[in-house]
Design an enzyme around this catalytic site. Sequence first.
Site, PDB file in Angstrom:
ATOM      1  N   LYS A 206       0.815  -1.216   0.000  1.00 35.29           N
ATOM      2  CA  LYS A 206       0.000   0.000   0.000  1.00 35.29           C
ATOM      3  C   LYS A 206       0.852   1.271   0.000  1.00 35.29           C
ATOM      4  O   LYS A 206       0.503   2.249  -0.661  1.00 35.29           O
ATOM      5  CB  LYS A 206      -0.964   0.014   1.184  1.00 35.29           C
ATOM      6  CG  LYS A 206      -0.323   0.115   2.553  1.00 35.29           C
ATOM      7  CD  LYS A 206      -1.366   0.100   3.639  1.00 35.29           C
ATOM      8  CE  LYS A 206      -0.731   0.211   5.018  1.00 35.29           C
ATOM      9  NZ  LYS A 206       0.005   1.476   5.210  1.00 35.29           N
ATOM     10  N   THR A 207       1.990   1.253   0.720  1.00 34.82           N
ATOM     11  CA  THR A 207       2.851   2.439   0.734  1.00 34.82           C
ATOM     12  C   THR A 207       3.426   2.690  -0.656  1.00 34.82           C
ATOM     13  O   THR A 207       3.552   3.837  -1.099  1.00 34.82           O
ATOM     14  CB  THR A 207       3.982   2.265   1.760  1.00 34.82           C
ATOM     15  OG1 THR A 207       3.424   1.991   3.045  1.00 34.82           O
ATOM     16  CG2 THR A 207       4.827   3.530   1.848  1.00 34.82           C
TER      17      THR A 207
ATOM     18  N   ASP B 165      -3.842   7.350   4.405  1.00 36.20           N
ATOM     19  CA  ASP B 165      -3.362   6.000   4.678  1.00 36.20           C
ATOM     20  C   ASP B 165      -4.040   5.469   5.943  1.00 36.20           C
ATOM     21  O   ASP B 165      -4.456   6.246   6.814  1.00 36.20           O
ATOM     22  CB  ASP B 165      -1.839   6.051   4.868  1.00 36.20           C
ATOM     23  CG  ASP B 165      -1.213   4.667   4.905  1.00 36.20           C
ATOM     24  OD1 ASP B 165      -1.892   3.699   4.505  1.00 36.20           O
ATOM     25  OD2 ASP B 165      -0.052   4.555   5.342  1.00 36.20           O
ATOM     26  N   GLU B 166      -4.164   4.156   6.062  1.00 33.84           N
ATOM     27  CA  GLU B 166      -4.753   3.514   7.246  1.00 33.84           C
ATOM     28  C   GLU B 166      -6.133   4.096   7.568  1.00 33.84           C
ATOM     29  O   GLU B 166      -6.461   4.406   8.715  1.00 33.84           O
ATOM     30  CB  GLU B 166      -3.820   3.673   8.462  1.00 33.84           C
ATOM     31  CG  GLU B 166      -2.398   3.168   8.261  1.00 33.84           C
ATOM     32  CD  GLU B 166      -2.292   1.647   8.262  1.00 33.84           C
ATOM     33  OE1 GLU B 166      -3.349   0.987   8.302  1.00 33.84           O
ATOM     34  OE2 GLU B 166      -1.169   1.140   8.208  1.00 33.84           O
TER      35      GLU B 166
ATOM     36  N   GLN C  78      -7.697  -4.898   9.481  1.00 29.75           N
ATOM     37  CA  GLN C  78      -6.656  -4.447  10.405  1.00 29.75           C
ATOM     38  C   GLN C  78      -7.115  -3.256  11.248  1.00 29.75           C
ATOM     39  O   GLN C  78      -6.292  -2.491  11.760  1.00 29.75           O
ATOM     40  CB  GLN C  78      -5.383  -4.088   9.634  1.00 29.75           C
ATOM     41  CG  GLN C  78      -4.758  -5.260   8.908  1.00 29.75           C
ATOM     42  CD  GLN C  78      -3.421  -4.919   8.275  1.00 29.75           C
ATOM     43  OE1 GLN C  78      -2.417  -4.695   8.956  1.00 29.75           O
ATOM     44  NE2 GLN C  78      -3.392  -4.882   6.952  1.00 29.75           N
TER      45      GLN C  78
ATOM     46  N   ARG D  72       2.351  -9.842  10.864  1.00 22.41           N
ATOM     47  CA  ARG D  72       3.628  -9.132  11.066  1.00 22.41           C
ATOM     48  C   ARG D  72       4.793 -10.055  10.692  1.00 22.41           C
ATOM     49  O   ARG D  72       5.917  -9.587  10.462  1.00 22.41           O
ATOM     50  CB  ARG D  72       3.806  -8.709  12.527  1.00 22.41           C
ATOM     51  CG  ARG D  72       2.813  -7.727  13.120  1.00 22.41           C
ATOM     52  CD  ARG D  72       2.525  -6.553  12.238  1.00 22.41           C
ATOM     53  NE  ARG D  72       1.386  -6.814  11.379  1.00 22.41           N
ATOM     54  CZ  ARG D  72       1.094  -6.118  10.278  1.00 22.41           C
ATOM     55  NH1 ARG D  72       1.893  -5.142   9.895  1.00 22.41           N
ATOM     56  NH2 ARG D  72       0.032  -6.408   9.544  1.00 22.41           N
TER      57      ARG D  72
END
Length: 752
Positions: free
Chosen positions: A42-43, A228-229, A259, A608
């Site tokens: 995504k980044t 973002d997020e 998430q 993670r």
Amino acid sequence: MQTNQSSNDQGDLLRALNEPQRIAVTHVSGPLLVLAGAGSGKTRVITHRIANLILHEDVQPDRILAVTFTNKAAAEMRERVQRRLAGHPFNAWIGTFHSLCLRILRQDGTRIGLAEGFNIYDGDDQRALVKRILKAEGVDRSAGPPRSFLSKISRAKNGMISPAELEKQSYSPEGRQAARIYGLYEQALRRANAVDFDDLLVRTLELFREHEEVAARYASRCEYLLVDEYQDTNRPQYLLVRFLTAAHGNICVVGDEDQSIYRFRGAELRNILEFEQDHPDTTVIRLEQNYRSSDTIIRAASAVIAKNVFRKGKTLWTDNDRGDPVELFCASDDRLEAAWVSQRIQQLADSMPLEEIAVLYRTNAQSRQVEEMLRRDRVPYQIVGSVQFYERKEIKDLLAYLKLAANPSDDIAFRRVVNTPTRGIGATTLSRIDDVARGLGLPLMEAAGHALQQGLLPQRAAGRLQEFLDFVTTRMHVADDQPVADLLERLVEDLDYEEYLEKAFAGQGGDRMENVLSLISAAAEYADEVGGGDLQGFLDRSALVAGADEVGERPGVTLMTIHCAKGLEFPAVFLLGLEEELFPHAMASGSDEDIEEERRLCYVAMTRAMKRLFVSHAAVRRVQGALIPHPPSRFLSEIPTDLIQDVSPVRVPGFFDQTPLGDSGSSGGGSSAARAANRRSTAPPPVVAGPSRASDAEDGYSVGSRVIHPRFGVGQIVNREGKEKHLKLTIHFSDHGQKKILPAYTKLRVES
């Protein structure tokens, strides 16, 4: 010819992207929702999208705003965009919601009564303020600690509820008391010309609502907004996004509903679930290819999260190798679990650096056993989420001097340093200054000056107080003229601070002085980064630093709660305490919504891991000295057993004989939890005090007996105190935790 060159350049920009990523990057106008699975790049999408807008859509960089949730993520995003632009002018706004709002309030906050130089109160400052309010109001300690009041205040602010509105909504004395403390807290912040972190958002909204021309100015400047997020946004952040995109609708949000784990902070899952309703004609793109983790880890995590209902749905997949199976260890107790973790880490250290290993847990209390074992085995580690650099006393002391120099109205900073280092200004002197401040409605700094002018203090105390005021005033006069690093060096020298640390903290002075030198270095680095930088800018930077930004700065294994691990990745991850009432937590047993958030938390923890994932649970865990049994977590039962390698010790018949918490129907001939539950444990029963046999308790309530409570259901007696009418039983209930019960006033039935 130029067009062909531009096309070729764009081809270079898009070449490393998969098809859904390319579509997201080249989308230009209108609302865009990118549902980005864990580790799906995504980044990369956000940074390439910014670069594409600048290089190929002729968008001016200062018309672009990108917001995220941590300073570390923002810095990484900015760096990656600059690399993509390869020297092209770049002045887009990239930062956190809080840094964006702080920037707006610094420019236009005077319109809503914020004086220039306002300070930002951190958690310690807030607790100190509420503590003083509770004391002044005579609120009994039984009403709860300052932290509980702050939690209620924060929830109210995130819900856009004023003190007056909260009072109207309160139907209990406790609720009305909280509303009153909230009102006094707000008044105190305004008197001190200060804001807390929630205020950075809420007061920016206040500015936009009361001054539409200001909101329109920022909206016109923000022609393209990227968030973002987005699944972690709360109500104020949602409204800020609406204000900034009302004119053009060019909004791109990137997030993953699977998430969303910050509901306790006010995050609203519906913001992402209902994005298409809020923004008609939304283009939706799903990023489902995971680049981070092994196929085994992806399949295991996907099987768990698939049980949730409140999700838009994604099918995560990867081209990565299958990888090692998920390693499962079922320990007889939490100490054995911690010993296994330490032993396994030492084995891994032969093939990877310790810095690539993380130990994750649901609650901070779980770290103690692991820490003890790692110390015993001399394995270096760092804890994220404990006392961070900017929370250390010596750092907060020096920053408080700087805050007072920048904002003399800051009463919390005044109280912190007026007698630090000790200069003989005692409680009696401070009490008289308090009286003056309350009587005249003045900040403490100004009230202290008034008390001196009016001769309200004894001569000796007045002399010491005057020295302090002169000391601070001198710093006020030079604060704008000296580099912050020089200001700090002079402050440390004039305070004889190194000598103070040696005397006040025997044996720790050297370590604490190293922290002071690091603060001075931080000020110098800040000046280099921004090309000078003033005191207010450095204080803002210090206030906005988050604990997760320090991950990896010290050597060793990383220990942290799962909430702190959000956004991070490690080649090897240990996930501890997969037990009912711990994970999912006992507080989450009341609703499906709570359980789904716990499951999302488990999904975040599992994803993670890049190469190795280790999961564990203990048959019994020590709680306030008692050995409390817990069945394996339902999340274990949701992992297909063909993905699990059980490395638990062979068990012999013993006390525990658990039953599975529901078969998930996964492939592989039954769940991992079922196999774990069917093994018998050698752990002792949870007996800590009192009679251990039925014959020892004539009333039938022997420790270890199972009882049925009309409200809490089946439980096990773990302790007893007193007798007859005064008999008090400590009973552990699987769905409600540990309770103190008086049998004389409760209908208890001993299970035969």
